[in-house]
Write a protein that holds these residues in place. Structure first.
Motif, PDB file in Angstrom:
ATOM      1  N   SER A  96      -8.597 -16.657 -17.563  1.00  0.00           N
ATOM      2  CA  SER A  96      -8.143 -17.918 -16.981  1.00  0.00           C
ATOM      3  C   SER A  96      -7.468 -17.701 -15.641  1.00  0.00           C
ATOM      4  O   SER A  96      -7.703 -18.448 -14.685  1.00  0.00           O
ATOM      5  N   ALA A  97      -6.648 -16.665 -15.525  1.00  0.00           N
ATOM      6  CA  ALA A  97      -5.975 -16.359 -14.266  1.00  0.00           C
ATOM      7  C   ALA A  97      -6.962 -16.003 -13.163  1.00  0.00           C
ATOM      8  O   ALA A  97      -6.714 -16.232 -11.977  1.00  0.00           O
ATOM      9  N   ARG A  98      -8.114 -15.445 -13.540  1.00  0.00           N
ATOM     10  CA  ARG A  98      -9.134 -15.080 -12.557  1.00  0.00           C
ATOM     11  C   ARG A  98     -10.187 -16.171 -12.364  1.00  0.00           C
ATOM     12  O   ARG A  98     -11.116 -16.003 -11.589  1.00  0.00           O
ATOM     13  N   GLY A  99     -10.069 -17.278 -13.094  1.00  0.00           N
ATOM     14  CA  GLY A  99     -11.036 -18.364 -12.984  1.00  0.00           C
ATOM     15  C   GLY A  99     -12.360 -18.036 -13.621  1.00  0.00           C
ATOM     16  O   GLY A  99     -13.405 -18.534 -13.199  1.00  0.00           O
ATOM     17  N   LEU A 100     -12.342 -17.206 -14.664  1.00  0.00           N
ATOM     18  CA  LEU A 100     -13.568 -16.775 -15.329  1.00  0.00           C
ATOM     19  C   LEU A 100     -13.749 -17.480 -16.656  1.00  0.00           C
ATOM     20  O   LEU A 100     -12.771 -17.880 -17.298  1.00  0.00           O
ATOM     21  N   LYS A 101     -14.978 -17.585 -17.089  1.00  0.00           N
ATOM     22  CA  LYS A 101     -15.307 -18.189 -18.374  1.00  0.00           C
ATOM     23  C   LYS A 101     -15.461 -17.085 -19.413  1.00  0.00           C
ATOM     24  O   LYS A 101     -16.119 -16.081 -19.168  1.00  0.00           O
ATOM     25  N   VAL A 102     -14.861 -17.281 -20.571  1.00  0.00           N
ATOM     26  CA  VAL A 102     -14.958 -16.324 -21.676  1.00  0.00           C
ATOM     27  C   VAL A 102     -15.629 -17.011 -22.844  1.00  0.00           C
ATOM     28  O   VAL A 102     -15.281 -18.146 -23.189  1.00  0.00           O
TER      29      VAL A 102
END
Length: 103
Positions: A96-102
């Protein structure tokens, strides 16, 4: 974790699957990560071949591993195998801090 112990045993017995074991220190480690050797990766988008198994004693070490080491990079899709409390939450927070989807 069973995956980490299994990989360590496999590496000690000749390493037919080309894995490596990374630790932050030895013998008093906080985190152990196993993965396929980087030179054996074929497709950076294939998260099945880029499986990481993790065992940690310290959640701070897990957070540091995910946030800023070369052991886990954003250049490759990957999946982390582990069953410890806090693993999913740590992965979600860093992503979330990196703007990525998990998934």
């Amino acid at each position: 974790s069973v995956q980490v112990l299994g990989t360590v045993m496999m590496v000690a017995r000749g390493n037919p699957a080309s894995h490596e074991v990374l630790v932050d220190s030895w013998p008093n480690f906080s985190i152990v990560l196993t993965r396929l050797r980087p030179e054996d990766h074929r497709d950076p988008r294939d998260y099945y071949t880029n499986q990481l198994s993790v065992f940690y004693r310290d959640k701070g070490a897990l957070q540091a591993l995910l946030e800023g080491t070369e052991a886990v990079t954003r250049e490759r899709a990957f999946q982390i195998l582990g069953m410890q409390d806090g693993l999913d939450q740590a992965v979600q927070e860093v992503a979330s801090a990196r703007g990525l989807k998990v998934e």
